[in-house]
Design an enzyme around this catalytic site. Structure first.
Site, short mmCIF file in Angstrom:
data_model
loop_
_atom_site.label_atom_id
_atom_site.label_comp_id
_atom_site.label_asym_id
_atom_site.label_seq_id
_atom_site.Cartn_x
_atom_site.Cartn_y
_atom_site.Cartn_z
N GLY A 46 12.23 23.04 30.97
CA GLY A 46 12.36 22.53 29.79
C GLY A 46 12.25 20.64 30.12
O GLY A 46 12.94 20.39 31.17
N GLN A 51 13.68 11.85 29.20
CA GLN A 51 14.00 12.17 30.76
C GLN A 51 12.91 11.57 31.62
O GLN A 51 13.45 11.23 32.76
CB GLN A 51 14.04 13.57 30.91
CG GLN A 51 15.19 14.07 30.26
CD GLN A 51 15.44 15.87 30.76
OE1 GLN A 51 14.73 16.65 29.87
NE2 GLN A 51 16.04 16.16 31.69
N CYS A 89 20.71 20.43 34.23
CA CYS A 89 19.71 19.53 33.50
C CYS A 89 19.04 18.64 34.66
O CYS A 89 19.85 18.29 35.66
CB CYS A 89 20.43 18.73 32.64
SG CYS A 89 19.49 17.44 31.85
N LEU A 90 18.00 18.41 34.83
CA LEU A 90 17.62 17.68 35.93
C LEU A 90 17.76 16.33 35.74
O LEU A 90 17.62 15.41 36.76
CB LEU A 90 15.68 17.54 35.61
CG LEU A 90 15.10 18.93 35.90
CD1 LEU A 90 13.51 19.10 35.33
CD2 LEU A 90 15.20 19.48 37.28
N HIS A 131 18.64 22.60 24.05
CA HIS A 131 18.90 21.60 24.96
C HIS A 131 18.04 20.31 24.93
O HIS A 131 18.47 19.38 24.98
CB HIS A 131 18.84 22.32 26.49
CG HIS A 131 19.13 21.26 27.56
ND1 HIS A 131 20.20 21.80 28.52
CD2 HIS A 131 18.37 20.22 28.15
CE1 HIS A 131 19.98 20.85 29.62
NE2 HIS A 131 19.14 20.09 29.16
N HIS A 135 18.38 16.23 23.80
CA HIS A 135 18.19 15.21 24.34
C HIS A 135 17.27 14.07 23.63
O HIS A 135 17.46 12.98 23.78
CB HIS A 135 17.13 15.61 25.62
CG HIS A 135 17.37 15.86 27.06
ND1 HIS A 135 18.33 15.00 27.71
CD2 HIS A 135 17.43 16.97 27.56
CE1 HIS A 135 18.55 15.75 28.68
NE2 HIS A 135 17.89 16.99 28.85
ZN ZN Z 1 18.37 18.11 30.30
#
Ligand code: ZN
Length: 148
Positions: A46, A51, A89-90, A131, A135
């Site tokens: 995701g 991000q 999380c990336l 999630h 963000h």
């Molecule tokens: Zn994340």
């Protein structure tokens, strides 16, 4: 398609409240494609627009059948049950946090064609969607860490 740079904590954009989108234009569709491509290359499940440095309410996610979900302005309208799972999380690469979330959710939003959609999800997909929606409000997994 372009690979986008993933913003890392503590980049301030990760704490921004993302703006709702009133119209889906070519720009949003291109961003969706680039987000999906970036997610795939990073082995993510995701990704939220913030991000990749864009504070708009746009998320992409992969469902159990590897189908891609693209959603604008997602809102959780129903939530049921409770479940604990470890999340990464990336944007926060060195952290794995156990997060409690509802097990089942109903989410409404708009797809990349501008159509209103409703998504019922449970288990892993429900978790991924929640999630990513976090963000959009500037919330990160580290906020769920238990205070010691
Ligand atoms: Zn994340």
């Amino acid at each position: 398609m372009n690979i986008l740079t993933i913003r890392m904590f503590p980049d301030p954009i990760l704490r921004e409240k993302c703006l709702r989108i009133s119209e889906i234009t070519l720009q949003e569709r291109e961003l969706f494609n680039n987000m999906a491509y970036t997610m795939k290359l990073n082995n993510g499940v995701g990704l939220a627009a913030s991000q990749v440095g864009i504070a708009k309410q746009m998320i992409v996610a992969k469902n159990q059948n590897n189908r891609l979900i693209k959603m604008v302005n997602p809102v959780i309208v129903e939530a049921k049950g409770s479940d604990f799972m470890l999340e990464g999380c990336l944007s926060v690469p060195d952290e794995i946090v156990e997060v409690e979330r509802p097990f089942e959710v109903v989410i409404t939003g708009i797809n990349e064609k501008g159509k209103e959609v409703e998504l019922k999800a449970s288990g892993l997909l429900a978790r991924i969607m929640q999630h990513e929606i976090d963000h959009l409000c500037g919330k990160l997994i580290i906020d769920y860490k238990k205070k010691e």
